[in-house]
Design an enzyme around this catalytic site. Sequence first.
Site, PDB file in Angstrom:
ATOM      1  N   LYS A  13       0.835  -1.215   0.000  1.00 38.65           N
ATOM      2  CA  LYS A  13       0.000   0.000   0.000  1.00 38.65           C
ATOM      3  C   LYS A  13       0.869   1.265   0.000  1.00 38.65           C
ATOM      4  CE  LYS A  13      -2.031  -1.062   3.951  1.00 38.65           C
ATOM      5  NZ  LYS A  13      -1.416  -2.363   4.267  1.00 38.65           N
ATOM      6  N   ARG A  88      -9.480   0.776   8.795  1.00 39.02           N
ATOM      7  CA  ARG A  88      -9.038  -0.587   9.081  1.00 39.02           C
ATOM      8  C   ARG A  88     -10.101  -1.404   9.782  1.00 39.02           C
ATOM      9  NH1 ARG A  88      -3.071   0.195   9.005  1.00 39.02           N
ATOM     10  NH2 ARG A  88      -2.001  -1.652   9.728  1.00 39.02           N
ATOM     11  N   ARG A 127      11.756  -6.733   5.495  1.00 46.04           N
ATOM     12  CA  ARG A 127      11.580  -5.279   5.322  1.00 46.04           C
ATOM     13  C   ARG A 127      12.354  -4.514   6.403  1.00 46.04           C
ATOM     14  NH1 ARG A 127       5.677  -2.638   4.488  1.00 46.04           N
ATOM     15  NH2 ARG A 127       5.270  -2.995   6.679  1.00 46.04           N
ATOM     16  N   ARG A 160      11.207  -2.784  12.069  1.00 41.52           N
ATOM     17  CA  ARG A 160      10.193  -2.180  12.946  1.00 41.52           C
ATOM     18  C   ARG A 160       9.896  -3.096  14.130  1.00 41.52           C
ATOM     19  NH1 ARG A 160       5.422  -0.367   8.883  1.00 41.52           N
ATOM     20  NH2 ARG A 160       4.218  -1.378  10.493  1.00 41.52           N
ATOM     21  N   ARG A 171      -0.560  -9.367  13.309  1.00 39.95           N
ATOM     22  CA  ARG A 171      -1.071  -8.330  12.392  1.00 39.95           C
ATOM     23  C   ARG A 171      -1.856  -8.957  11.238  1.00 39.95           C
ATOM     24  NH1 ARG A 171       4.116  -5.454  10.763  1.00 39.95           N
ATOM     25  NH2 ARG A 171       2.859  -4.022   9.524  1.00 39.95           N
TER      26      ARG A 171
HETATM   27  P1  AMP Z   1       0.885   0.217   9.377  1.00 38.36           P
HETATM   28  O1  AMP Z   1       2.154   0.966   9.211  1.00 38.36           O
HETATM   29  O2  AMP Z   1      -0.237   0.743   8.523  1.00 38.36           O
HETATM   30  O3  AMP Z   1       1.064  -1.277   9.245  1.00 38.36           O
HETATM   31  O4  AMP Z   1       0.397   0.488  10.889  1.00 38.36           O
HETATM   32  C1  AMP Z   1       1.204   0.123  11.994  1.00 38.36           C
HETATM   33  C2  AMP Z   1       0.330  -0.026  13.225  1.00 38.36           C
HETATM   34  O5  AMP Z   1      -0.314   1.219  13.534  1.00 38.36           O
HETATM   35  C3  AMP Z   1      -0.810  -1.027  13.113  1.00 38.36           C
HETATM   36  O6  AMP Z   1      -0.396  -2.368  13.353  1.00 38.36           O
HETATM   37  C4  AMP Z   1      -1.755  -0.513  14.191  1.00 38.36           C
HETATM   38  O7  AMP Z   1      -1.286  -0.836  15.491  1.00 38.36           O
HETATM   39  C5  AMP Z   1      -1.632   0.999  14.030  1.00 38.36           C
HETATM   40  N1  AMP Z   1      -2.602   1.540  13.032  1.00 38.36           N
HETATM   41  C6  AMP Z   1      -2.299   2.128  11.838  1.00 38.36           C
HETATM   42  N2  AMP Z   1      -3.419   2.505  11.205  1.00 38.36           N
HETATM   43  C7  AMP Z   1      -4.450   2.150  12.006  1.00 38.36           C
HETATM   44  C8  AMP Z   1      -5.873   2.258  11.888  1.00 38.36           C
HETATM   45  N3  AMP Z   1      -6.455   2.819  10.805  1.00 38.36           N
HETATM   46  N4  AMP Z   1      -6.634   1.768  12.903  1.00 38.36           N
HETATM   47  C9  AMP Z   1      -6.064   1.220  14.001  1.00 38.36           C
HETATM   48  N5  AMP Z   1      -4.738   1.069  14.171  1.00 38.36           N
HETATM   49  C10 AMP Z   1      -3.926   1.532  13.185  1.00 38.36           C
END
Ligand code: AMP
Length: 214
Positions: A13, A88, A127, A160, A171
């Site tokens: 994404k 999400r 990654r 990360r 996740r």
């Molecule tokens: P990402 O970089 O998009 O994978 O997001 C990393 C982490 O941030 C996720 O595993 C969640 O803990 C939190 N997070 C990011 N976006 C959201 C969202 N829209 N709703 C809830 N938690 C989020």
Amino acid sequence: MKLILLGAPGAGKGTVAKLLTQIDGSVQISTGDILRGAVAAGTELGKKAEAAMKAGDLVSDDLIMGIMEERLKEDDCKAGYLLDGFPRTIPQAEALKELLEKMGEKLDCAVEIDVPREVILDRLTTRRTCTECGEIYNVKSNPPKEEGKCDKCGGPVVQRDDETEEAISNRLNVYNEQTAPLVDFYRNEGLLLSVKATSSEAVIDAIKEKLGIN
Ligand code: AMP
């Protein structure tokens, strides 16, 4: 353009969003990046989000909607936006729909990037991310020129916290349980574009075709 990018962690994404910003100046809005920035800066928001993020769980809908209501009203969003990692959950999608109706705005489409689980797992475990500018690397296919140092800004390139095997597996489960239902939500809204592709170029081409961009 105004797009939602849907897909499991590691589906691409962020990469697709970055490429799309170059087409018409739309801004990439990544809730993950906003939250990581808040954790790094030690803000109240960061303190509230940190534990859930580290475990690979979702941060509360209220917290996320608070961030997004503010963000979508900023000036740079007038050129369009690419929502990366938001919404999400179904409640977030419903709240977004209500918010956009209030703002008199319409999404062009919600793009589902559908990538096989083996590819996702391989990508996530290899990654690496720059903690300063968010640039993404891959130890196998795209390592930084100097190990551990970002080519772009010189910041530290690390794995990360939520990319340990345990957090990745959580996740992916969270995605299947809470986020995958959004595919049907946007199909019912008549907004879904589903693309089965492992290359970002193929995803970009499908989006351009759908939106009639040359
Ligand atoms: P990402 O970089 O998009 O994978 O997001 C990393 C982490 O941030 C996720 O595993 C969640 O803990 C939190 N997070 C990011 N976006 C959201 C969202 N829209 N709703 C809830 N938690 C989020």
